[in-house]
Write a protein that holds these residues in place. Structure first.
Motif, PDB file in Angstrom:
ATOM      1  N   GLN A  10       6.490  -9.330   4.668  1.00 14.51           N
ATOM      2  CA  GLN A  10       5.911 -10.380   3.819  1.00 14.51           C
ATOM      3  C   GLN A  10       4.452 -10.627   4.200  1.00 14.51           C
ATOM      4  O   GLN A  10       3.581 -10.722   3.342  1.00 14.51           O
ATOM      5  CB  GLN A  10       6.709 -11.679   3.957  1.00 14.51           C
ATOM      6  N   SER A  13       2.334  -7.686   2.983  1.00 16.59           N
ATOM      7  CA  SER A  13       2.125  -7.701   1.530  1.00 16.59           C
ATOM      8  C   SER A  13       1.164  -8.817   1.134  1.00 16.59           C
ATOM      9  O   SER A  13       0.335  -8.638   0.236  1.00 16.59           O
ATOM     10  CB  SER A  13       3.446  -7.818   0.774  1.00 16.59           C
ATOM     11  N   ASP A  19       2.786  -7.128  -4.140  1.00 19.17           N
ATOM     12  CA  ASP A  19       4.082  -7.793  -4.246  1.00 19.17           C
ATOM     13  C   ASP A  19       4.985  -7.419  -3.067  1.00 19.17           C
ATOM     14  O   ASP A  19       5.035  -6.261  -2.657  1.00 19.17           O
ATOM     15  CB  ASP A  19       4.792  -7.404  -5.537  1.00 19.17           C
ATOM     16  N   PHE A  20       5.695  -8.399  -2.550  1.00 22.68           N
ATOM     17  CA  PHE A  20       6.716  -8.179  -1.533  1.00 22.68           C
ATOM     18  C   PHE A  20       8.020  -7.934  -2.271  1.00 22.68           C
ATOM     19  O   PHE A  20       8.468  -8.773  -3.050  1.00 22.68           O
ATOM     20  CB  PHE A  20       6.816  -9.410  -0.631  1.00 22.68           C
ATOM     21  N   SER A  73      -0.137  -5.177 -10.280  1.00 21.59           N
ATOM     22  CA  SER A  73       0.461  -6.241  -9.468  1.00 21.59           C
ATOM     23  C   SER A  73       0.044  -7.616  -9.983  1.00 21.59           C
ATOM     24  O   SER A  73      -1.067  -7.804 -10.455  1.00 21.59           O
ATOM     25  CB  SER A  73       0.032  -6.099  -8.020  1.00 21.59           C
TER      26      SER A  73
END
Length: 75
Positions: A10, A13, A19-20, A73
């Motif tokens: 996390q 990212s 995006d995670f 994204s």
């Protein structure tokens, strides 16, 4: 079984502004099932591991466009 620290994916990212897609918990049943030739995804459909795999796969599919390519994204 916590063999790695948590939150690194996390954080990475977030830092990379991508995006995670999820995290997968370690589960010894994966190894046991592999040794027996029985995927844990088929044998234990409600385990935390199986749920995490399903959620991560859904996140990847949600990011794929109709042509099968990643969309830009939203991060």
């Amino acid at each position: 079984i916590p063999i790695f620290r948590t939150g690194g994916g996390q954080k990475t990212s977030d830092r990379m502004k991508i995006d995670f897609l999820g995290e997968i918990p370690f589960d010894p049943k994966v190894v046991e099932g592999g040794d027996r030739g029985v995927p844990v995804l088929a044998e234990d459909i409600d385990s935390p591991f199986t749920r995490a795999i399903r959620e991560s796969a859904q996140a990847v599919l949600a990011r794929l466009g109709e042509n099968g390519r990643l969309e830009a994204s939203n991060a």
